[in-house]
Scaffold this motif. Structure first.
Motif: not given
Length: 432
Positions: A1-5, A7-11, A121-124
């Motif tokens: 899973m890419t970082k952008k993907r 980040a989108d899920i976390a958002f 927490a920084e990653n998610d």
């Protein structure tokens, strides 16, 4: 899973958790507004009348028939609300209260995540929002009670959260918050001895300075003579509450043994007085209980090599996760040993819940997680029973004893986790 993907899920999760918290607070607030149309503005009525009295130059205690029991600072700052009709002012105060709770939950949750789950927490970025949502749900009925009554508990909740967040990095700001909230309720002054124990002298100094400043601020409007009279009324009321003196009920501060209080302090005084024993014995017994609680907490931590309630050291273990445990204990002591803690005052347990949830998420053993779940369930059940006026349960301060169980569980699991991290070579401590 890419970082952008990722980040989108976390958002999206952050939006979902934030929306859940807001929806819960909106429902609680909307129901409180509906209740006000049918049963009046409850306690807010006295705040409103006191604010009107300050604005009109009359006596705040006489204007409320003694039902306003706070220092004049609260009435002083609420004057803008007295410029509008009482019903509208009460609704606005409920809105403010909801904002205070949301902010407090998020601030406390971010602090807990930073202390216990920093890498996660920084990653998610959704983790603090998840903690805030769960913590709010666990204490929702007490928040609801505060909304209905139009009380100040939500303001105190925000003050405690901000103090715990900034007391290490911004002692001047933390001291100003302690002083201002203590000028509404003296409860916040519990931070001053804690600051001294931690050798955070700047925070202790600014707490005292801010307290004196905000307590005397209304003088610019009410004058020194009336301010002195108000101070005498408050002192007499506190003396009457503890049974030290017999004073007129100019301010109707209820006695320490009132039946609605669920604190350990009130339960001890009720117990001794029911047998006709002197209050000095109650005070000594209460001191023994307090020392026993502190000793048990310190023992659990020291057994695991965790330096709780000691001056902060340079390593991150002492300044982050341990401080988080100390903050949870401090909140517990404030509510459980206050002479007048009703069930709705337990809204402050939201701050303890944020720490408990963070400690739960960092656990890797089923036993620790099970213990924390059981303690949380008992806390919710204990508060629910207290709010339903079951006399024997309230008489023994059942809600406070359940909160004590939660604190013990958090301290045991948290200190054990920190100890294991140290034995694993300190890698996880660096993350904390």
């Amino acid at each position: 899973m890419t970082k952008k993907r990722f980040a989108d899920i976390a958002f999206r999760k952050r939006l979902a958790y934030g929306a859940l918290t807001i929806i819960v607070l909106f429902i609680l607030g909307a129901h409180a507004v509906f209740r006000q149309f049918s049963s009046g503005t409850k306690d807010f009525h006295y705040f409103y009348r006191a604010a009107e009295a300050v604005r009109n130059g009359s006596d705040i205690y006489a204007a409320t028939n003694g039902h306003y029991i706070y220092p004049p600072f609260l009435a002083f700052v609420l004057q803008p609300l007295a410029l509008m009709p009482e019903q509208i002012a009460a609704i606005i105060w409920i809105v403010f209260s909801g904002v205070f709770v949301f902010a407090a939950a998020l601030i406390a949750s971010r602090q807990a995540a930073r202390c216990w789950l920093r890498t996660g927490a920084e990653n998610d970025a959704s983790i603090p929002w998840l903690i805030a949502a769960i913590a709010t749900l666990l204490i929702a009925d007490k928040i609801h009670a505060s909304f209905i009554l139009g009380q100040t508990d939500c303001l105190m909740l925000l003050g405690f959260a901000c103090t715990l967040r900034w007391m290490q990095r911004k002692p001047l700001l933390a001291g100003a918050i302690v002083g201002s909230t203590a000028s509404i309720k003296y409860l916040s002054l519990i931070f001053v001895p804690y600051f001294l124990i931690k050798k955070n002298f700047r925070a202790a100094f600014w707490s005292v300075v801010a307290f004196v400043f905000f307590m005397t601020l209304p003088v610019v409007q009410i004058g020194f003579a009336r301010a002195g009279r108000y101070t005498a009324i408050e002192l007499r009321g506190l003396g009457r509450m503890m049974g030290i003196i017999e004073a007129p009920k100019t301010a109707k501060i209820l006695r320490v043994g009132m039946d609605r209080s669920v604190s350990i302090t009130s339960s001890v005084f009720r117990l001794t007085r029911s047998y006709g024993l002197p209050d000095l014995l109650a005070a000594m017994l209460l001191l023994c209980v307090f020392i026993a609680v502190i000793a048990a907490i310190v023992f659990m931590c020291r057994r695991n090599g965790v330096p709780i309630f000691r001056p902060a050291r340079s390593d991150r273990l002492a300044t982050n996760a341990v401080t988080s445990l100390e903050g949870a204990v401090l909140v517990f002591l404030a509510v459980a040993f206050s002479p007048q803690t009703t069930a709705r005052h337990m809204a402050l347990l939201l701050l303890i819940n944020t720490v408990g949830i963070a400690v739960f998420l960092v656990q890797d053993t089923k036993a620790s997680r099970a213990l924390l779940i059981i303690a949380a369930v008992l806390q919710v059940a204990g508060l629910s029973v207290s709010s339903r006026a079951i006399a024997p349960w309230r008489a023994v301060g059942g809600a406070s004893w359940c909160a004590l169980g939660l604190i013990f569980a958090i301290v045991w699991a948290g200190s054990r986790t920190l100890s294991e991290n140290c034995r694993n070579g300190g890698k996880e401590n660096d993350e904390l």
